[in-house]
Write a protein that holds these residues in place. Structure first.
Motif, PDB file in Angstrom:
ATOM      1  N   SER A  19     -32.060 -35.214 -21.789  1.00 46.32           N
ATOM      2  CA  SER A  19     -33.331 -34.255 -21.990  1.00 46.32           C
ATOM      3  C   SER A  19     -32.602 -33.020 -22.557  1.00 46.32           C
ATOM      4  CB  SER A  19     -33.903 -33.791 -20.433  1.00 46.32           C
ATOM      5  OG  SER A  19     -32.789 -33.210 -19.672  1.00 46.32           O
ATOM      6  N   LEU A  20     -33.604 -31.982 -22.854  1.00 47.64           N
ATOM      7  CA  LEU A  20     -33.282 -30.562 -23.320  1.00 47.64           C
ATOM      8  C   LEU A  20     -33.824 -29.688 -22.390  1.00 47.64           C
ATOM      9  CD1 LEU A  20     -35.294 -31.287 -26.740  1.00 47.64           C
ATOM     10  CD2 LEU A  20     -32.774 -30.774 -26.283  1.00 47.64           C
ATOM     11  N   ASN A  68     -18.851 -38.109 -34.929  1.00 48.40           N
ATOM     12  CA  ASN A  68     -18.523 -38.966 -33.622  1.00 48.40           C
ATOM     13  C   ASN A  68     -19.601 -39.279 -32.966  1.00 48.40           C
ATOM     14  OD1 ASN A  68     -18.983 -36.126 -32.619  1.00 48.40           O
ATOM     15  ND2 ASN A  68     -18.417 -36.805 -30.413  1.00 48.40           N
ATOM     16  N   GLN A  69     -19.562 -40.426 -32.248  1.00 50.49           N
ATOM     17  CA  GLN A  69     -20.813 -40.747 -31.621  1.00 50.49           C
ATOM     18  C   GLN A  69     -20.839 -40.635 -29.995  1.00 50.49           C
ATOM     19  OE1 GLN A  69     -22.206 -44.818 -33.162  1.00 50.49           O
ATOM     20  NE2 GLN A  69     -20.401 -45.009 -34.200  1.00 50.49           N
ATOM     21  N   ARG A  70     -21.994 -40.321 -29.463  1.00 50.86           N
ATOM     22  CA  ARG A  70     -22.146 -40.138 -27.941  1.00 50.86           C
ATOM     23  C   ARG A  70     -23.543 -40.837 -27.679  1.00 50.86           C
ATOM     24  NH1 ARG A  70     -20.640 -34.566 -25.169  1.00 50.86           N
ATOM     25  NH2 ARG A  70     -21.244 -36.097 -23.581  1.00 50.86           N
ATOM     26  N   PRO A  71     -23.569 -41.300 -26.376  1.00 54.21           N
ATOM     27  CA  PRO A  71     -24.745 -41.716 -25.924  1.00 54.21           C
ATOM     28  C   PRO A  71     -25.917 -40.882 -25.706  1.00 54.21           C
ATOM     29  CG  PRO A  71     -22.965 -42.643 -24.437  1.00 54.21           C
ATOM     30  CD  PRO A  71     -22.435 -41.661 -25.428  1.00 54.21           C
ATOM     31  N   LEU A 114     -23.278 -37.736 -33.554  1.00 54.86           N
ATOM     32  CA  LEU A 114     -24.410 -38.711 -33.614  1.00 54.86           C
ATOM     33  C   LEU A 114     -24.697 -38.793 -32.284  1.00 54.86           C
ATOM     34  CD1 LEU A 114     -23.767 -41.290 -36.443  1.00 54.86           C
ATOM     35  CD2 LEU A 114     -25.575 -39.691 -36.213  1.00 54.86           C
ATOM     36  N   ALA A 115     -26.084 -38.668 -31.519  1.00 59.58           N
ATOM     37  CA  ALA A 115     -26.485 -39.160 -30.326  1.00 59.58           C
ATOM     38  C   ALA A 115     -27.093 -40.372 -30.564  1.00 59.58           C
ATOM     39  CB  ALA A 115     -27.199 -38.132 -29.603  1.00 59.58           C
ATOM     40  N   VAL A 116     -26.723 -41.637 -29.892  1.00 56.03           N
ATOM     41  CA  VAL A 116     -27.254 -42.762 -30.160  1.00 56.03           C
ATOM     42  C   VAL A 116     -27.570 -43.637 -28.915  1.00 56.03           C
ATOM     43  CG1 VAL A 116     -26.189 -43.091 -32.580  1.00 56.03           C
ATOM     44  CG2 VAL A 116     -25.067 -44.150 -30.353  1.00 56.03           C
ATOM     45  N   GLY A 170     -25.480 -37.242 -19.910  1.00 56.00           N
ATOM     46  CA  GLY A 170     -25.371 -37.988 -18.908  1.00 56.00           C
ATOM     47  C   GLY A 170     -24.875 -37.386 -17.418  1.00 56.00           C
ATOM     48  N   MET A 171     -25.382 -37.861 -16.380  1.00 54.44           N
ATOM     49  CA  MET A 171     -24.541 -37.176 -15.182  1.00 54.44           C
ATOM     50  C   MET A 171     -25.021 -35.703 -15.212  1.00 54.44           C
ATOM     51  SD  MET A 171     -23.429 -39.771 -14.112  1.00 54.44           S
ATOM     52  CE  MET A 171     -22.689 -39.203 -12.407  1.00 54.44           C
TER      53      MET A 171
END
Length: 290
Positions: A256-257, A249-252, A188-190, A265-266
């Motif tokens: 972009s694509l 699982n969850q990630r920030p 899950l990208a949240v 990030g980074m």
């Protein structure tokens, strides 16, 4: 000439029809689909209501079965069919409205077939399903995969064994993400962590407490300020335990694509070769598959 024309033959349109019929008003319900069940035919297979049957009935006709269970999509479809038939609703199906105009105090409703209907009032009960939100994500134009809206998602079959990213932290994203995690590696990208609200508290459905406390009729907005759209997820299937165990699982949210995947990030890239990216708030991205 009708007293009222209702645009949309789903639950809102049928409920409006119930009261129009109750007060003896002439009316017609226009439904774009083949039968008066709204968009329910197009929802994903495993969808269940997060309100119990007791709190999911339309006026005048209790939802059949036990009052404390949570009806499935197919049960809702059957219920709406029966409701329209029970009250002999005047529904004109396969009819899409092109425009509504007002002349001399009366409304003219024009359909795509060229038919013009007149009424003293119009009720819009179309919902939002047929106008999905497509967000502008950086790199979307360069991404070489297929872009699919989540409204076309039906079941997990096409995603088995794939790498899936679901974007969103609302009910739809979590429900679909949890289901997909059973057959694929799912993230899950949240923007913010999923916020869960128990569906049952002290042996009572959440909607019981909303009604008992009066929060279901609380005077929003307060002091002229708009109330933000709620993003709390109703925990209807043990979501808390599943999310804590990483399924999914969850990630920030990624930034972009690019041609072959997403950029976290980074500047860290994730290639989506032979995998899927599903945006729960509106889009499914399908990338390359053999």
């Amino acid at each position: 000439m009708y007293k009222t024309i209702v645009i949309g033959g789903g639950q809102a349109g049928l409920a409006a029809g119930y009261y129009l019929k109750k007060y003896g008003l002439s009316f017609l319900i226009l439904e774009v689909g083949p039968e008066p069940v709204g968009s329910w035919l197009h929802y994903y297979d495993s969808l269940k209501l997060f309100s119990s049957a007791k709190y999911s009935s339309l006026p005048g006709f209790p939802f059949p079965g036990g009052s404390n269970r949570y009806p499935s999509r197919d049960e809702v479809i059957s219920y709406l069919r029966e409701y329209a038939s029970k009250y002999n609703m005047p529904v004109k199906t396969n009819t899409r409205v092109e425009k509504v105009e007002k002349f001399n105090g009366r409304f003219q409703v024009t359909t795509t077939s060229g038919e013009i209907l007149e009424a003293e009032s119009v009720i819009s009960a179309t919902g939002s399903f047929h106008r999905p939100y497509l967000p502008d994500i950086p790199g979307l134009a360069e991404f070489r995969g297929e872009v699919i809206h989540s409204s076309v998602y039906r079941n997990t079959m096409p995603y088995q064994g794939q790498r899936v990213i679901v974007v969103g932290s609302g009910n739809s994203a979590v429900q679909i993400g949890v289901e997909l995690s059973e057959v694929s590696t799912t993230t899950l990208a949240v923007r913010t962590q999923v916020k869960l609200l128990p569906q049952v508290k002290l042996g009572r459905d959440l909607h019981f407490w909303l009604i008992a406390t009066g929060l279901d009729k609380f005077p929003f907005p307060l002091f002229g300020r708009p109330v933000p759209e709620p993003t709390t997820v109703i925990d209807s299937a043990g979501f808390k335990q599943l999310l804590e165990s990483g399924k999914p699982n969850q990630r920030p949210m990624f930034t972009s694509l690019y041609e072959e995947g997403v950029v976290w990030g980074m500047g860290k890239k994730r290639t989506l070769m032979q995998s899927f990216l599903l945006l729960g708030f509106g889009l499914i991205y399908l990338s390359y598959r053999n």
